[in-house]
Design a protein around this motif. Structure first.
Motif, mmCIF file in Angstrom:
data_model
loop_
_atom_site.group_PDB
_atom_site.id
_atom_site.type_symbol
_atom_site.label_atom_id
_atom_site.label_comp_id
_atom_site.label_asym_id
_atom_site.label_seq_id
_atom_site.Cartn_x
_atom_site.Cartn_y
_atom_site.Cartn_z
ATOM 1 N N THR A 101 0.838 -1.197 0.000
ATOM 2 C CA THR A 101 0.000 0.000 0.000
ATOM 3 C C THR A 101 0.873 1.248 0.000
ATOM 4 O O THR A 101 1.801 1.367 0.793
ATOM 5 C CB THR A 101 -0.917 0.002 1.244
ATOM 6 O OG1 THR A 101 -1.629 -1.233 1.297
ATOM 7 C CG2 THR A 101 -1.912 1.161 1.197
ATOM 8 N N ASN A 102 0.586 2.145 -0.905
ATOM 9 C CA ASN A 102 1.265 3.447 -1.040
ATOM 10 C C ASN A 102 2.692 3.357 -1.571
ATOM 11 O O ASN A 102 3.375 4.376 -1.634
ATOM 12 C CB ASN A 102 1.247 4.227 0.281
ATOM 13 C CG ASN A 102 -0.163 4.560 0.704
ATOM 14 O OD1 ASN A 102 -1.002 4.900 -0.126
ATOM 15 N ND2 ASN A 102 -0.436 4.430 1.990
ATOM 16 N N LEU A 103 3.163 2.168 -1.929
ATOM 17 C CA LEU A 103 4.501 2.076 -2.530
ATOM 18 C C LEU A 103 4.426 2.440 -4.013
ATOM 19 O O LEU A 103 3.433 2.183 -4.690
ATOM 20 C CB LEU A 103 5.075 0.671 -2.378
ATOM 21 C CG LEU A 103 5.444 0.227 -0.971
ATOM 22 C CD1 LEU A 103 6.015 -1.186 -0.996
ATOM 23 C CD2 LEU A 103 6.421 1.187 -0.317
ATOM 24 N N ARG A 104 5.509 3.019 -4.491
ATOM 25 C CA ARG A 104 5.660 3.347 -5.908
ATOM 26 C C ARG A 104 6.761 2.462 -6.472
ATOM 27 O O ARG A 104 7.889 2.491 -5.987
ATOM 28 C CB ARG A 104 6.014 4.821 -6.065
ATOM 29 C CG ARG A 104 4.928 5.762 -5.538
ATOM 30 C CD ARG A 104 5.453 7.158 -5.284
ATOM 31 N NE ARG A 104 6.543 7.076 -4.300
ATOM 32 C CZ ARG A 104 7.596 7.882 -4.270
ATOM 33 N NH1 ARG A 104 7.739 8.843 -5.156
ATOM 34 N NH2 ARG A 104 8.529 7.739 -3.360
ATOM 35 N N ILE A 105 6.422 1.677 -7.482
ATOM 36 C CA ILE A 105 7.337 0.674 -8.022
ATOM 37 C C ILE A 105 7.589 0.936 -9.502
ATOM 38 O O ILE A 105 6.647 1.136 -10.275
ATOM 39 C CB ILE A 105 6.755 -0.755 -7.850
ATOM 40 C CG1 ILE A 105 6.352 -1.030 -6.398
ATOM 41 C CG2 ILE A 105 7.736 -1.796 -8.390
ATOM 42 C CD1 ILE A 105 7.491 -1.117 -5.416
ATOM 43 N N GLY A 106 8.853 0.900 -9.900
ATOM 44 C CA GLY A 106 9.225 1.010 -11.307
ATOM 45 C C GLY A 106 9.676 -0.334 -11.833
ATOM 46 O O GLY A 106 10.395 -1.064 -11.156
#
Length: 154
Positions: free
Chosen positions: A15-20
């Motif tokens: 939750t709320n993580l930003r992943i590339g």
């Protein structure tokens, strides 16, 4: 703070993580299978699709360049490298496997940013297909766990 020696579970809350995600197009059917499994697992872990940036590059040697650009942007909590290198009859396999792996590791250390390396290095296409789905899911879990761990350590 969790103590790994006590056998506490990994924090897999995305939750709320930003992943590339950087996916090599070389051996595209295999790398697309990796990406599909990876993205599905990220969603299962709570990462919103709007927080997943998925780009493609020509091959495994280009993956570190895109990872570096993503790391420099300071917009991601973790990155994922996806690719597939199948041994051929020449030394090229070793070169691509070694250099792409070193590049991924260097970027992770230079930017203190977790990067799940799911660039498969296999002897043949059958081995790659046998691993693609599970390695895609593994990459998602590693990225989320390490993003949460580094947040806890900071």
């Amino acid at each position: 703070m969790q103590d790994a020696d006590k056998g506490e579970a990994a924090d897999l809350d995305g939750t709320n993580l930003r992943i590339g995600i950087v996916q090599a197009r070389f051996n595209e059917p295999l790398t697309s299978a990796l990406a599909k499994a990876c993205i599905a697992e990220l969603e299962t872990l709570g990462v919103a699709l709007k927080h997943i940036k998925h780009v493609t590059v020509p091959g495994a040697l280009e993956v570190p360049v895109a990872l570096n650009a993503m790391a420099q942007s300071d917009r991601f909590d973790a990155l994922i490298a996806l690719g597939c290198i199948i041994r051929g009859e020449t030394y090229h396999f070793e070169l691509v496997a070694n250099e792409s792996g070193q590049g991924v590791t260097r970027i992770a250390l230079d930017h203190e940013l977790p990067i799940a390396n799911a660039i498969l290095t296999v002897e043949n296409e059958a081995q790659a297909w046998a691993r693609a789905e599970e390695k895609g899911r593994d990459a998602a879990r590693v990225a989320v766990e390490m993003a949460n761990l580094l947040e806890d350590l900071s």
